[in-house]
Design a protein around this motif. Sequence first.
Motif, mmCIF file in Angstrom:
data_model
loop_
_atom_site.group_PDB
_atom_site.id
_atom_site.type_symbol
_atom_site.label_atom_id
_atom_site.label_comp_id
_atom_site.label_asym_id
_atom_site.label_seq_id
_atom_site.Cartn_x
_atom_site.Cartn_y
_atom_site.Cartn_z
ATOM 1 N N GLY A 16 62.564 49.851 37.843
ATOM 2 C CA GLY A 16 61.231 50.456 37.775
ATOM 3 C C GLY A 16 60.234 49.563 37.063
ATOM 4 O O GLY A 16 59.098 49.405 37.524
ATOM 5 N N TYR A 17 60.634 48.968 35.947
ATOM 6 C CA TYR A 17 59.724 48.071 35.230
ATOM 7 C C TYR A 17 59.428 46.813 36.039
ATOM 8 O O TYR A 17 58.293 46.316 36.035
ATOM 9 C CB TYR A 17 60.277 47.711 33.844
ATOM 10 N N THR A 18 60.424 46.306 36.753
ATOM 11 C CA THR A 18 60.203 45.146 37.618
ATOM 12 C C THR A 18 59.218 45.493 38.727
ATOM 13 O O THR A 18 58.298 44.725 39.023
ATOM 14 C CB THR A 18 61.541 44.646 38.209
ATOM 15 N N ALA A 19 59.394 46.669 39.340
ATOM 16 C CA ALA A 19 58.476 47.118 40.394
ATOM 17 C C ALA A 19 57.066 47.284 39.830
ATOM 18 O O ALA A 19 56.077 46.914 40.473
ATOM 19 C CB ALA A 19 58.968 48.427 41.004
ATOM 20 N N PHE A 20 56.955 47.832 38.619
ATOM 21 C CA PHE A 20 55.657 48.003 37.967
ATOM 22 C C PHE A 20 54.978 46.653 37.785
ATOM 23 O O PHE A 20 53.791 46.497 38.099
ATOM 24 C CB PHE A 20 55.855 48.712 36.624
ATOM 25 N N ALA A 21 55.731 45.670 37.302
ATOM 26 C CA ALA A 21 55.171 44.333 37.066
ATOM 27 C C ALA A 21 54.687 43.693 38.364
ATOM 28 O O ALA A 21 53.707 42.939 38.366
ATOM 29 C CB ALA A 21 56.206 43.440 36.387
ATOM 30 N N LYS A 22 55.355 43.992 39.471
ATOM 31 C CA LYS A 22 54.986 43.424 40.769
ATOM 32 C C LYS A 22 53.963 44.267 41.515
ATOM 33 O O LYS A 22 53.500 43.875 42.582
ATOM 34 C CB LYS A 22 56.234 43.289 41.646
ATOM 35 N N GLY A 23 53.659 45.457 40.991
ATOM 36 C CA GLY A 23 52.741 46.353 41.686
ATOM 37 C C GLY A 23 53.368 46.984 42.918
ATOM 38 O O GLY A 23 52.663 47.362 43.851
ATOM 39 N N ASP A 24 54.694 47.134 42.911
ATOM 40 C CA ASP A 24 55.415 47.701 44.051
ATOM 41 C C ASP A 24 55.400 49.230 43.973
ATOM 42 O O ASP A 24 56.348 49.875 43.524
ATOM 43 C CB ASP A 24 56.855 47.173 44.072
ATOM 44 N N ILE A 25 54.300 49.810 44.419
ATOM 45 C CA ILE A 25 54.092 51.258 44.341
ATOM 46 C C ILE A 25 55.163 52.015 45.132
ATOM 47 O O ILE A 25 55.608 53.084 44.709
ATOM 48 C CB ILE A 25 52.677 51.619 44.863
ATOM 49 N N ASP A 26 55.579 51.487 46.276
ATOM 50 C CA ASP A 26 56.575 52.178 47.102
ATOM 51 C C ASP A 26 57.904 52.329 46.369
ATOM 52 O O ASP A 26 58.510 53.406 46.405
ATOM 53 C CB ASP A 26 56.790 51.449 48.434
ATOM 54 N N LEU A 27 58.358 51.276 45.696
ATOM 55 C CA LEU A 27 59.623 51.381 44.962
ATOM 56 C C LEU A 27 59.478 52.349 43.795
ATOM 57 O O LEU A 27 60.367 53.174 43.557
ATOM 58 C CB LEU A 27 60.108 50.018 44.468
ATOM 59 N N ILE A 28 58.372 52.268 43.081
ATOM 60 C CA ILE A 28 58.170 53.198 41.969
ATOM 61 C C ILE A 28 58.197 54.630 42.494
ATOM 62 O O ILE A 28 58.853 55.493 41.913
ATOM 63 C CB ILE A 28 56.845 52.916 41.235
ATOM 64 N N ARG A 29 57.517 54.868 43.596
ATOM 65 C CA ARG A 29 57.493 56.220 44.182
ATOM 66 C C ARG A 29 58.902 56.694 44.500
ATOM 67 O O ARG A 29 59.253 57.849 44.277
ATOM 68 C CB ARG A 29 56.611 56.238 45.444
ATOM 69 N N ASP A 30 59.752 55.808 45.005
ATOM 70 C CA ASP A 30 61.136 56.165 45.332
ATOM 71 C C ASP A 30 61.962 56.529 44.104
ATOM 72 O O ASP A 30 62.932 57.274 44.203
ATOM 73 C CB ASP A 30 61.825 55.027 46.084
ATOM 74 N N LEU A 31 61.576 56.017 42.952
ATOM 75 C CA LEU A 31 62.320 56.297 41.724
ATOM 76 C C LEU A 31 61.906 57.619 41.074
ATOM 77 O O LEU A 31 62.621 58.143 40.229
ATOM 78 C CB LEU A 31 62.131 55.157 40.716
ATOM 79 N N LEU A 32 60.747 58.136 41.462
ATOM 80 C CA LEU A 32 60.218 59.359 40.854
ATOM 81 C C LEU A 32 60.653 60.598 41.637
ATOM 82 O O LEU A 32 60.520 60.638 42.862
ATOM 83 C CB LEU A 32 58.693 59.310 40.817
ATOM 84 N N ALA A 33 61.137 61.604 40.911
ATOM 85 C CA ALA A 33 61.455 62.888 41.533
ATOM 86 C C ALA A 33 60.156 63.578 41.929
ATOM 87 O O ALA A 33 59.099 63.327 41.337
ATOM 88 C CB ALA A 33 62.244 63.763 40.555
ATOM 89 N N ASP A 34 60.235 64.456 42.913
ATOM 90 C CA ASP A 34 59.040 65.180 43.344
ATOM 91 C C ASP A 34 58.436 66.020 42.221
ATOM 92 O O ASP A 34 57.227 66.229 42.186
ATOM 93 C CB ASP A 34 59.364 66.081 44.545
ATOM 94 N N GLU A 35 59.277 66.488 41.286
ATOM 95 C CA GLU A 35 58.800 67.326 40.180
ATOM 96 C C GLU A 35 58.608 66.529 38.889
ATOM 97 O O GLU A 35 58.652 67.082 37.793
ATOM 98 C CB GLU A 35 59.771 68.488 39.956
ATOM 99 N N VAL A 36 58.355 65.231 38.998
ATOM 100 C CA VAL A 36 58.199 64.368 37.829
ATOM 101 C C VAL A 36 56.996 64.781 36.994
ATOM 102 O O VAL A 36 56.011 65.312 37.509
ATOM 103 C CB VAL A 36 58.057 62.884 38.265
ATOM 104 N N VAL A 37 57.109 64.540 35.693
ATOM 105 C CA VAL A 37 55.973 64.677 34.783
ATOM 106 C C VAL A 37 56.007 63.487 33.825
ATOM 107 O O VAL A 37 57.056 63.124 33.316
ATOM 108 C CB VAL A 37 55.976 66.023 34.008
ATOM 109 N N HIS A 38 54.850 62.851 33.650
ATOM 110 C CA HIS A 38 54.716 61.753 32.689
ATOM 111 C C HIS A 38 53.759 62.237 31.610
ATOM 112 O O HIS A 38 52.590 62.511 31.888
ATOM 113 C CB HIS A 38 54.166 60.497 33.364
#
Length: 133
Positions: A16-38
Amino acid sequence: MPRASEHPNAALLRDGYTAFAKGDIDLIRDLLADEVVHRVPGRGPLCGEYRTPEEVLGFYVRLFELSGGTFVAEPYAVMADEDHGVALVQTYAERPGKVLDGRSVDVFRIRNGRITEIRTLAEDQYSDDAFWS
């Protein structure tokens, strides 16, 4: 790639942090549950709760927008078990006349290989609030 004896959820967080650094929104989205809260405590303009994957991703985009693309969140330690994870993170960003160079702790809840909750706790919340204001 998981490190020797590293829990798979620690690898998930590193990805997730690697995807964040690269701006890979699709991978980050795949890591998040539909009911996520930050949850982002504090009194700055970005503090609050982001309750859907789209809101969480929007928050991340806003970090980059407000910092002119300079925001960096680099974990220097990641730990996880079946249900929880923790990342110790060095953060850096610039805004006109301001520099953010600090540490934070991201605490995660993980279920079925997806992130359901993130809490970001800044080492110096007052400095973070002032930087983003």
